[in-house]
Scaffold this motif. Sequence first.
Motif, PDB file in Angstrom:
ATOM      1  N   ARG A   1      40.678  30.090  53.383  1.00  0.00           N
ATOM      2  CA  ARG A   1      40.040  29.467  54.684  1.00  0.00           C
ATOM      3  C   ARG A   1      40.682  28.215  55.056  1.00  0.00           C
ATOM      4  NH1 ARG A   1      35.024  31.140  52.695  1.00  0.00           N
ATOM      5  NH2 ARG A   1      34.442  33.391  53.334  1.00  0.00           N
ATOM      6  N   ARG A   2      40.681  27.220  53.683  1.00  0.00           N
ATOM      7  CA  ARG A   2      41.334  25.847  53.847  1.00  0.00           C
ATOM      8  C   ARG A   2      42.636  25.912  54.273  1.00  0.00           C
ATOM      9  NH1 ARG A   2      38.178  25.074  49.128  1.00  0.00           N
ATOM     10  NH2 ARG A   2      40.025  25.451  48.064  1.00  0.00           N
ATOM     11  N   ASN A   3      43.310  26.866  53.501  1.00  0.00           N
ATOM     12  CA  ASN A   3      44.890  26.983  54.010  1.00  0.00           C
ATOM     13  C   ASN A   3      45.335  27.805  54.802  1.00  0.00           C
ATOM     14  OD1 ASN A   3      45.268  25.345  51.746  1.00  0.00           O
ATOM     15  ND2 ASN A   3      45.448  26.749  50.199  1.00  0.00           N
ATOM     16  N   LYS A   4      44.338  28.696  55.634  1.00  0.00           N
ATOM     17  CA  LYS A   4      44.575  29.569  56.771  1.00  0.00           C
ATOM     18  C   LYS A   4      45.491  30.512  56.270  1.00  0.00           C
ATOM     19  CE  LYS A   4      43.694  26.125  60.359  1.00  0.00           C
ATOM     20  NZ  LYS A   4      44.226  25.381  61.553  1.00  0.00           N
ATOM     21  N   GLN A   5      45.182  31.244  55.102  1.00  0.00           N
ATOM     22  CA  GLN A   5      46.031  32.188  54.626  1.00  0.00           C
ATOM     23  C   GLN A   5      45.432  33.552  54.697  1.00  0.00           C
ATOM     24  OE1 GLN A   5      45.946  30.887  50.620  1.00  0.00           O
ATOM     25  NE2 GLN A   5      47.890  29.602  50.587  1.00  0.00           N
ATOM     26  N   SER A   6      46.149  34.583  54.644  1.00  0.00           N
ATOM     27  CA  SER A   6      45.525  35.862  54.438  1.00  0.00           C
ATOM     28  C   SER A   6      45.478  36.618  53.107  1.00  0.00           C
ATOM     29  CB  SER A   6      46.294  36.954  55.190  1.00  0.00           C
ATOM     30  OG  SER A   6      46.669  36.425  56.667  1.00  0.00           O
ATOM     31  N   GLY A   7      44.602  37.315  52.710  1.00  0.00           N
ATOM     32  CA  GLY A   7      44.640  38.007  51.552  1.00  0.00           C
ATOM     33  C   GLY A   7      44.384  39.914  51.495  1.00  0.00           C
ATOM     34  N   ALA A   8      44.370  40.289  50.631  1.00  0.00           N
ATOM     35  CA  ALA A   8      43.846  41.703  50.473  1.00  0.00           C
ATOM     36  C   ALA A   8      43.326  41.811  49.189  1.00  0.00           C
ATOM     37  CB  ALA A   8      45.130  42.703  50.560  1.00  0.00           C
ATOM     38  N   LEU A   9      42.256  42.735  49.291  1.00  0.00           N
ATOM     39  CA  LEU A   9      41.480  43.235  48.121  1.00  0.00           C
ATOM     40  C   LEU A   9      41.774  44.762  47.795  1.00  0.00           C
ATOM     41  CD1 LEU A   9      38.062  41.983  47.148  1.00  0.00           C
ATOM     42  CD2 LEU A   9      38.346  44.257  47.089  1.00  0.00           C
ATOM     43  N   MET A  10      41.860  45.088  46.606  1.00  0.00           N
ATOM     44  CA  MET A  10      42.213  46.554  46.305  1.00  0.00           C
ATOM     45  C   MET A  10      41.054  47.103  45.477  1.00  0.00           C
ATOM     46  SD  MET A  10      46.163  46.551  45.362  1.00  0.00           S
ATOM     47  CE  MET A  10      47.276  46.553  46.609  1.00  0.00           C
ATOM     48  N   PHE A  11      40.524  48.003  45.744  1.00  0.00           N
ATOM     49  CA  PHE A  11      39.505  48.797  44.724  1.00  0.00           C
ATOM     50  C   PHE A  11      40.223  49.952  44.415  1.00  0.00           C
ATOM     51  CE2 PHE A  11      35.854  50.707  43.378  1.00  0.00           C
ATOM     52  CZ  PHE A  11      34.626  49.883  43.469  1.00  0.00           C
ATOM     53  N   ILE A  12      40.137  50.029  42.960  1.00  0.00           N
ATOM     54  CA  ILE A  12      41.110  50.965  42.221  1.00  0.00           C
ATOM     55  C   ILE A  12      40.194  51.848  41.343  1.00  0.00           C
ATOM     56  CG2 ILE A  12      43.031  51.580  40.636  1.00  0.00           C
ATOM     57  CD1 ILE A  12      44.097  48.746  41.229  1.00  0.00           C
ATOM     58  N   ASP A  13      40.235  53.332  41.441  1.00  0.00           N
ATOM     59  CA  ASP A  13      39.633  54.085  40.715  1.00  0.00           C
ATOM     60  C   ASP A  13      40.336  55.161  39.937  1.00  0.00           C
ATOM     61  OD1 ASP A  13      36.495  55.309  40.195  1.00  0.00           O
ATOM     62  OD2 ASP A  13      37.840  56.961  40.356  1.00  0.00           O
ATOM     63  N   LEU A  14      40.294  55.380  38.781  1.00  0.00           N
ATOM     64  CA  LEU A  14      41.209  56.301  38.176  1.00  0.00           C
ATOM     65  C   LEU A  14      40.898  57.714  38.330  1.00  0.00           C
ATOM     66  CD1 LEU A  14      41.747  54.514  34.416  1.00  0.00           C
ATOM     67  CD2 LEU A  14      42.911  54.177  36.750  1.00  0.00           C
ATOM     68  N   ASP A  15      41.921  58.602  38.636  1.00  0.00           N
ATOM     69  CA  ASP A  15      41.720  59.839  38.876  1.00  0.00           C
ATOM     70  C   ASP A  15      41.643  60.581  37.479  1.00  0.00           C
ATOM     71  OD1 ASP A  15      41.768  59.373  41.604  1.00  0.00           O
ATOM     72  OD2 ASP A  15      44.183  59.502  41.558  1.00  0.00           O
TER      73      ASP A  15
ATOM     74  N   VAL B   1      44.266  37.965  41.396  1.00  0.00           N
ATOM     75  CA  VAL B   1      43.028  38.187  40.436  1.00  0.00           C
ATOM     76  C   VAL B   1      42.712  39.522  40.159  1.00  0.00           C
ATOM     77  CG1 VAL B   1      40.485  37.566  40.399  1.00  0.00           C
ATOM     78  CG2 VAL B   1      41.997  35.923  41.505  1.00  0.00           C
ATOM     79  N   ILE B   2      42.573  39.959  38.863  1.00  0.00           N
ATOM     80  CA  ILE B   2      42.038  41.312  38.625  1.00  0.00           C
ATOM     81  C   ILE B   2      40.741  41.272  37.671  1.00  0.00           C
ATOM     82  CG2 ILE B   2      43.724  41.313  36.767  1.00  0.00           C
ATOM     83  CD1 ILE B   2      44.206  44.310  36.813  1.00  0.00           C
ATOM     84  N   ALA B   3      40.088  42.457  37.921  1.00  0.00           N
ATOM     85  CA  ALA B   3      38.965  42.395  37.051  1.00  0.00           C
ATOM     86  C   ALA B   3      38.425  43.959  37.188  1.00  0.00           C
ATOM     87  CB  ALA B   3      37.791  41.577  37.796  1.00  0.00           C
ATOM     88  N   ARG B   4      37.608  43.987  36.060  1.00  0.00           N
ATOM     89  CA  ARG B   4      37.353  45.294  35.855  1.00  0.00           C
ATOM     90  C   ARG B   4      35.787  45.676  36.081  1.00  0.00           C
ATOM     91  NH1 ARG B   4      35.471  48.373  30.299  1.00  0.00           N
ATOM     92  NH2 ARG B   4      35.019  50.419  30.850  1.00  0.00           N
ATOM     93  N   LEU B   5      35.342  46.310  37.067  1.00  0.00           N
ATOM     94  CA  LEU B   5      33.998  46.417  37.498  1.00  0.00           C
ATOM     95  C   LEU B   5      33.257  47.273  36.473  1.00  0.00           C
ATOM     96  CD1 LEU B   5      34.252  46.939  41.403  1.00  0.00           C
ATOM     97  CD2 LEU B   5      33.993  44.770  39.963  1.00  0.00           C
ATOM     98  N   GLY B   6      33.670  48.148  35.667  1.00  0.00           N
ATOM     99  CA  GLY B   6      33.297  48.859  34.767  1.00  0.00           C
ATOM    100  C   GLY B   6      33.717  50.264  34.995  1.00  0.00           C
ATOM    101  N   GLY B   7      33.371  51.104  34.027  1.00  0.00           N
ATOM    102  CA  GLY B   7      33.957  52.665  33.911  1.00  0.00           C
ATOM    103  C   GLY B   7      35.336  52.505  34.042  1.00  0.00           C
ATOM    104  N   ASP B   8      35.927  53.199  35.194  1.00  0.00           N
ATOM    105  CA  ASP B   8      37.103  53.555  35.585  1.00  0.00           C
ATOM    106  C   ASP B   8      37.678  52.641  36.825  1.00  0.00           C
ATOM    107  OD1 ASP B   8      36.085  55.068  36.893  1.00  0.00           O
ATOM    108  OD2 ASP B   8      37.590  56.698  36.728  1.00  0.00           O
ATOM    109  N   GLU B   9      36.732  51.581  37.099  1.00  0.00           N
ATOM    110  CA  GLU B   9      36.960  50.992  38.373  1.00  0.00           C
ATOM    111  C   GLU B   9      37.597  49.300  38.109  1.00  0.00           C
ATOM    112  OE1 GLU B   9      33.434  53.250  41.310  1.00  0.00           O
ATOM    113  OE2 GLU B   9      33.057  50.902  40.065  1.00  0.00           O
ATOM    114  N   PHE B  10      38.529  49.206  38.875  1.00  0.00           N
ATOM    115  CA  PHE B  10      39.059  47.850  38.943  1.00  0.00           C
ATOM    116  C   PHE B  10      39.202  47.154  40.263  1.00  0.00           C
ATOM    117  CE2 PHE B  10      40.705  50.021  35.255  1.00  0.00           C
ATOM    118  CZ  PHE B  10      40.864  49.114  34.375  1.00  0.00           C
TER     119      PHE B  10
END
Length: 461
Positions: free
Chosen positions: A58-72, A106-115
């Motif tokens: 917000r401060r730098n007026k930038q864009s970003g994206a968030l990915m929700f990943i689940d292993l098949d 930034v990458i994180a593991r939410l739990g199980g097979d979700e990142f």
Amino acid sequence: MKNEQGEVTHYFSTFSDISERVAAEERIRQLAFYDTLTGLPNRATIYSLLEQALAEARRNKQSGALMFIDLDRFKYVNDTLGHGAGDELIRHVATRFKTCLRASDVIARLGGDEFVIALIDITKADDAAIVAEKILAIFSSPFMIDGHEISISASIGISVYPTDGMAVEDLVKYADIAMYRAKDQGRSSFLFYSNDMNVRSLEKLEMESSLRRALDLGELLLHYQPQADIHTGAIVGAEVLLRWQHPGLGMVSPGQFIPLAEDTGLIVPIGQWVMEQAVAQNRSWQQSGVPVVKLAVNLSAQQFRLPLVEEISAVLARHGLAHKYLELEITESMVMSNVERVIGMLDDLAVLGVPMALDDFGTGYSSLSYLKRFPIDKLKVDQSFVRGIPHDADDVVITRAIIALGKSLGLKVIAEGVETREQLEFLRKEGCDEIQGYLFSHPVPAEDFLKLLVGGIRFEV
């Protein structure tokens, strides 16, 4: 320490080594904020990191994206190789993920097979698509786990800041919705969130809520599709098919609610209800003097997690139905999800005298080495093969081979989806034993099927 004149002459000092305490505090912090398997930030940490990233954007007026990943197919790995192998696979996947990202991401593991992955400072949505393609590409080579070569894929949902939302909770929710849409469309793919996905997600949630009430409200019912002897046309049985009469939506397609029941676990109580109703109905017909036939009930893979053998035996005993009048339809993929355990349960059912049919044969694993171990009595030729007869050369060859295989193993063979006289003649010529399909009858309510039985109807074959 002072002398007699009150002057300080000596000092005493005490000290203690606090390195162990510091290490313990660091260990506690690590456990609280980081995933023990991968060392990545965990669910408790990711939201604060995302808040910081959004504030900076917000401060730098930038864009970003968030990915929700689940292993098949991760659950399949856990079920077949054990949780130790599953944990090791998660570690390897996390390592590969890092090769696709910048230091600022930034990458994180939410739990199980979700990142979750947050891409900081992107110029356009296509930048996120490029990263998503890189992530999918890391799954192109298999993982070596405990001497096993494991091939899996991932489904990715993407939400974009600020286009899709300004709050972390919204961006995570929208990426999650998009991920499930990607999984529904075939897996090993990515999709960007769109507003209509949210509408469909709400509709799915409402349908799930309605399905949970459907059993109690008496909205579920059974239809029966006759199965006939290919030589005489006599009805020898019927497949039991579930229907949902929704008060507002009318008759809901099984293609809509069966997958939903599977996803939510509702298939277990629904499957138990189907079994109870089918057995009770067949016994009731027999007691009223109706010609005796076998009813075929489809099993779900999730039902094999229950004490299935005891449950089926109890249902049959409760209604006094002979075991031979209940047929269980199973699929190849169902057995292959946990081969040894499922085959053991099938063996126990066979000892009880419950006949079994292998449904959708030829569409799944079709492993002959396993087929000979299945204690089955019947092979069912899938309608996807029958549909192309006699014009599709591949379907002709496959159907002929399935029938020949069944006969060589001493099994009965039934073909489903029979709709034309040409298909009927081909199947009879090849040695098929029974047929089922619209050429003879659609699935019908219990009262209509009863009329067919009482009238001694023989289909024209």
